[in-house]
Design an enzyme around this catalytic site. Structure first.
Site, PDB file in Angstrom:
ATOM      1  N   CYS A 272       0.874  -1.158   0.000  1.00 46.40           N
ATOM      2  CA  CYS A 272       0.000   0.000   0.000  1.00 46.40           C
ATOM      3  C   CYS A 272       0.919   1.218   0.000  1.00 46.40           C
ATOM      4  O   CYS A 272       2.131   1.072   0.126  1.00 46.40           O
ATOM      5  CB  CYS A 272      -0.883  -0.037   1.239  1.00 46.40           C
TER       6      CYS A 272
ATOM      7  N   CYS B 235      -4.019  -0.997  -2.567  1.00 48.30           N
ATOM      8  CA  CYS B 235      -4.519   0.358  -2.808  1.00 48.30           C
ATOM      9  C   CYS B 235      -4.195   0.761  -4.233  1.00 48.30           C
ATOM     10  O   CYS B 235      -3.196   0.325  -4.801  1.00 48.30           O
ATOM     11  CB  CYS B 235      -3.970   1.358  -1.791  1.00 48.30           C
TER      12      CYS B 235
ATOM     13  N   CYS C  83       7.040  -0.384  -9.122  1.00 42.12           N
ATOM     14  CA  CYS C  83       7.523  -1.168  -7.983  1.00 42.12           C
ATOM     15  C   CYS C  83       8.973  -1.562  -8.194  1.00 42.12           C
ATOM     16  O   CYS C  83       9.444  -1.659  -9.327  1.00 42.12           O
ATOM     17  CB  CYS C  83       6.695  -2.441  -7.825  1.00 42.12           C
TER      18      CYS C  83
END
Length: 166
Positions: free
Chosen positions: A12, A88, A96
């Site tokens: 998140c 989220c 990432c």
């Protein structure tokens, strides 16, 4: 059935509510088949008290929860992940890090209970709603014969879980 333990990372942005709830749920409901972790792209530095309270109510040691950066899971010495799940929408849209282990990825978007402004009752309702959605999804994950699926089949089924609402 295998004795293999599957490492799962829930992501998140702030790592203060949804991802820590998911971590605690999977560590309890996974009954040792899974080892769950959580992290954030921009960790808040603190776990929301209502999230910690919900974790404790299901029997998870809430003192184990802490808000941390996803960088802890991207470098040398980090456990290789089998599954990385964003909970989220903001984290799902971010670039990432590269995860060790070439994990399956999925997005299980859940409304942010920490963003709810209002009295304690409305905030508790928001946390309970997020908890209920995440619990159902974690139950579905735990029920999967994940050790018997190839990576593509596992990814399809795990991504489909993100569409389930109780």
């Amino acid at each position: 059935m295998t004795d293999r333990v599957f490492n799962v990372l829930f992501l998140c942005t702030g790592n203060s509510a949804r991802s820590v709830i998911a971590e605690s749920l999977l560590n309890v409901l996974g009954e040792g088949r899974f080892r769950a972790y959580s992290a954030g792209s921009h960790p808040s530095g603190a776990v929301q008290p209502m999230a910690a309270e919900l974790a404790a109510k299901i029997g998870y040691d809430a003192s184990q929860l802490r808000s941390k950066s996803w960088d802890e899971f991207a470098g040398d010495g980090a456990p290789p992940m089998d599954l990385v799940v964003t909970v989220c929408d903001n984290a799902a849209g971010e670039a990432c890090p590269l995860w060790l282990g070439s994990p399956t990825t999925a997005h299980w978007g859940v409304d942010d209970p920490a963003a709810v402004v209002g009295n304690e009752e409305s905030r508790r309702r928001a946390y309970l709603q997020a908890f209920t959605v995440l619990r159902r999804r974690v139950e579905l994950l735990v029920a999967l014969p994940i050790d018997q699926l190839d990576q593509l089949a596992a990814q399809q089924q795990i991504r489909a879980i993100g569409q389930v609402t109780p």
